[in-house]
Design a protein around this motif. Structure first.
Motif, PDB file in Angstrom:
ATOM      1  N   ALA A   6     -18.299  18.220 -46.692  1.00 29.29           N
ATOM      2  CA  ALA A   6     -17.619  17.770 -45.481  1.00 29.29           C
ATOM      3  C   ALA A   6     -16.202  17.357 -45.833  1.00 29.29           C
ATOM      4  O   ALA A   6     -15.904  17.007 -46.975  1.00 29.29           O
ATOM      5  CB  ALA A   6     -18.376  16.600 -44.862  1.00 29.29           C
TER       6      ALA A   6
ATOM      7  N   TYR B  16     -27.610  16.703 -44.060  1.00 27.30           N
ATOM      8  CA  TYR B  16     -27.718  17.063 -42.653  1.00 27.30           C
ATOM      9  C   TYR B  16     -28.684  18.232 -42.509  1.00 27.30           C
ATOM     10  O   TYR B  16     -28.607  19.196 -43.249  1.00 27.30           O
ATOM     11  CB  TYR B  16     -26.332  17.418 -42.093  1.00 27.30           C
ATOM     12  CG  TYR B  16     -26.348  17.891 -40.670  1.00 27.30           C
ATOM     13  CD1 TYR B  16     -26.731  17.044 -39.642  1.00 27.30           C
ATOM     14  CD2 TYR B  16     -25.982  19.191 -40.351  1.00 27.30           C
ATOM     15  CE1 TYR B  16     -26.749  17.476 -38.326  1.00 27.30           C
ATOM     16  CE2 TYR B  16     -25.996  19.627 -39.043  1.00 27.30           C
ATOM     17  CZ  TYR B  16     -26.388  18.764 -38.036  1.00 27.30           C
ATOM     18  OH  TYR B  16     -26.417  19.204 -36.741  1.00 27.30           O
TER      19      TYR B  16
ATOM     20  N   ILE C 148     -17.048  23.183 -37.549  1.00 25.33           N
ATOM     21  CA  ILE C 148     -17.498  23.769 -38.806  1.00 25.33           C
ATOM     22  C   ILE C 148     -16.476  24.817 -39.195  1.00 25.33           C
ATOM     23  O   ILE C 148     -16.206  25.732 -38.427  1.00 25.33           O
ATOM     24  CB  ILE C 148     -18.893  24.412 -38.660  1.00 25.33           C
ATOM     25  CG1 ILE C 148     -19.904  23.366 -38.223  1.00 25.33           C
ATOM     26  CG2 ILE C 148     -19.307  25.056 -39.976  1.00 25.33           C
ATOM     27  CD1 ILE C 148     -21.263  23.937 -37.907  1.00 25.33           C
TER      28      ILE C 148
ATOM     29  N   LEU D  29     -15.391  16.284 -40.061  1.00 22.83           N
ATOM     30  CA  LEU D  29     -15.920  15.058 -39.501  1.00 22.83           C
ATOM     31  C   LEU D  29     -14.814  14.192 -38.901  1.00 22.83           C
ATOM     32  O   LEU D  29     -13.664  14.243 -39.323  1.00 22.83           O
ATOM     33  CB  LEU D  29     -16.636  14.247 -40.578  1.00 22.83           C
ATOM     34  CG  LEU D  29     -17.754  14.960 -41.356  1.00 22.83           C
ATOM     35  CD1 LEU D  29     -18.332  14.021 -42.397  1.00 22.83           C
ATOM     36  CD2 LEU D  29     -18.814  15.464 -40.409  1.00 22.83           C
TER      37      LEU D  29
ATOM     38  N   TRP E 283     -24.491  19.173 -47.396  1.00 26.70           N
ATOM     39  CA  TRP E 283     -23.345  19.935 -46.908  1.00 26.70           C
ATOM     40  C   TRP E 283     -22.066  19.329 -47.476  1.00 26.70           C
ATOM     41  O   TRP E 283     -21.985  18.126 -47.687  1.00 26.70           O
ATOM     42  CB  TRP E 283     -23.253  19.834 -45.384  1.00 26.70           C
ATOM     43  CG  TRP E 283     -24.313  20.544 -44.632  1.00 26.70           C
ATOM     44  CD1 TRP E 283     -25.642  20.237 -44.588  1.00 26.70           C
ATOM     45  CD2 TRP E 283     -24.142  21.670 -43.785  1.00 26.70           C
ATOM     46  NE1 TRP E 283     -26.295  21.091 -43.766  1.00 26.70           N
ATOM     47  CE2 TRP E 283     -25.407  21.988 -43.254  1.00 26.70           C
ATOM     48  CE3 TRP E 283     -23.051  22.442 -43.413  1.00 26.70           C
ATOM     49  CZ2 TRP E 283     -25.597  23.047 -42.379  1.00 26.70           C
ATOM     50  CZ3 TRP E 283     -23.243  23.489 -42.538  1.00 26.70           C
ATOM     51  CH2 TRP E 283     -24.505  23.790 -42.042  1.00 26.70           C
TER      52      TRP E 283
ATOM     53  N   SER F 238     -15.375  26.111 -34.327  1.00 21.72           N
ATOM     54  CA  SER F 238     -16.694  26.104 -34.937  1.00 21.72           C
ATOM     55  C   SER F 238     -17.162  27.536 -35.113  1.00 21.72           C
ATOM     56  O   SER F 238     -16.700  28.437 -34.450  1.00 21.72           O
ATOM     57  CB  SER F 238     -17.674  25.336 -34.064  1.00 21.72           C
ATOM     58  OG  SER F 238     -17.756  25.953 -32.808  1.00 21.72           O
TER      59      SER F 238
ATOM     60  N   ASP G  72     -24.330  22.183 -33.780  1.00 22.23           N
ATOM     61  CA  ASP G  72     -24.058  21.124 -34.741  1.00 22.23           C
ATOM     62  C   ASP G  72     -22.882  20.251 -34.320  1.00 22.23           C
ATOM     63  O   ASP G  72     -22.821  19.076 -34.699  1.00 22.23           O
ATOM     64  CB  ASP G  72     -23.773  21.719 -36.121  1.00 22.23           C
ATOM     65  CG  ASP G  72     -24.957  22.490 -36.656  1.00 22.23           C
ATOM     66  OD1 ASP G  72     -26.092  22.040 -36.441  1.00 22.23           O
ATOM     67  OD2 ASP G  72     -24.753  23.552 -37.272  1.00 22.23           O
TER      68      ASP G  72
ATOM     69  N   ARG H  17     -19.031  11.821 -36.761  1.00 22.93           N
ATOM     70  CA  ARG H  17     -19.451  12.882 -35.851  1.00 22.93           C
ATOM     71  C   ARG H  17     -18.895  14.212 -36.363  1.00 22.93           C
ATOM     72  O   ARG H  17     -17.769  14.278 -36.837  1.00 22.93           O
ATOM     73  CB  ARG H  17     -18.923  12.624 -34.445  1.00 22.93           C
ATOM     74  CG  ARG H  17     -19.307  13.720 -33.442  1.00 22.93           C
ATOM     75  CD  ARG H  17     -18.765  13.479 -32.053  1.00 22.93           C
ATOM     76  NE  ARG H  17     -19.256  12.221 -31.529  1.00 22.93           N
ATOM     77  CZ  ARG H  17     -18.474  11.204 -31.159  1.00 22.93           C
ATOM     78  NH1 ARG H  17     -17.174  11.302 -31.265  1.00 22.93           N
ATOM     79  NH2 ARG H  17     -18.988  10.092 -30.694  1.00 22.93           N
ATOM     80  N   ILE H  18     -19.702  15.269 -36.251  1.00 19.01           N
ATOM     81  CA  ILE H  18     -19.241  16.605 -36.627  1.00 19.01           C
ATOM     82  C   ILE H  18     -18.316  17.112 -35.525  1.00 19.01           C
ATOM     83  O   ILE H  18     -18.701  17.225 -34.371  1.00 19.01           O
ATOM     84  CB  ILE H  18     -20.428  17.573 -36.818  1.00 19.01           C
ATOM     85  CG1 ILE H  18     -21.345  17.074 -37.939  1.00 19.01           C
ATOM     86  CG2 ILE H  18     -19.921  18.976 -37.108  1.00 19.01           C
ATOM     87  CD1 ILE H  18     -22.621  17.872 -38.084  1.00 19.01           C
TER      88      ILE H  18
ATOM     89  N   LEU I  44     -18.255  20.905 -43.030  1.00 13.82           N
ATOM     90  CA  LEU I  44     -18.363  20.180 -41.782  1.00 13.82           C
ATOM     91  C   LEU I  44     -17.070  19.377 -41.640  1.00 13.82           C
ATOM     92  O   LEU I  44     -16.688  18.656 -42.558  1.00 13.82           O
ATOM     93  CB  LEU I  44     -19.547  19.227 -41.783  1.00 13.82           C
ATOM     94  CG  LEU I  44     -20.937  19.832 -41.939  1.00 13.82           C
ATOM     95  CD1 LEU I  44     -21.992  18.718 -42.024  1.00 13.82           C
ATOM     96  CD2 LEU I  44     -21.248  20.766 -40.811  1.00 13.82           C
TER      97      LEU I  44
END
Length: 143
Positions: free
Chosen positions: A115, A108, A133, A140, A113, A81, A88, A129-130, A138
């Motif tokens: 993803a 979000y 990053i 997921l 964003w 991340s 996040d 769920r994240i 993102l």
């Protein structure tokens, strides 16, 4: 200019970089440089100064990183991340539909964003769920 002054300049450089980036690890390196400055003041040779800077700075970075891994604040796998223990990571988002290229747009924190899914097959829409990053995406995982 004395060796201790040079080490204090290096320590100040690391502190100023930390203020710009927000990476706590740079403070650990500054601690190593400050230790080397103290050894220079006490009359230690250049080799002992370098060794102290490496052991204290590197050791502090290693111990801090292990502490964060143990507390689950850093992902253990390849996905990282942005920022230490990003707030996040672990939050939930809802994916309304996936694009054919395996990406999606999710709403979000008040904005849209991009993803992508962590895994081989893109799942159905719904809650995710994240996981991390990466750049502007993102990453997921399905709940």
């Amino acid at each position: 200019m004395s060796e201790s002054t040079l080490w204090w300049i290096v320590a100040g450089f690391f502190v100023s970089l930390e203020l710009l980036t927000g990476s706590f690890y740079l403070l650990m390196l500054a601690l190593g440089a400050a230790t080397a400055a103290a050894i220079a003041i006490l009359g230690g040779d250049q080799a002992s100064q370098m060794l102290a800077a490496a052991l204290v700075g590197g050791g502090a970075v290693y111990l801090w990183h292990r502490k964060l891994l143990r507390r689950g604040m850093l992902p253990v796998d390849d996905y990282t991340s942005t920022g230490l223990g990003s707030l996040d990571v672990g939050e939930q988002v809802t994916v309304s539909n996936w694009h054919p290229d395996g990406t999606a747009r999710v709403h979000y924190r008040g904005s849209d964003w991009m993803a992508r899914y962590h895994g081989a097959h893109v799942p159905a829409s719904g809650p995710h769920r994240i996981r991390a990053i990466e750049s502007n995406y993102l990453v997921l995982e399905r709940l």
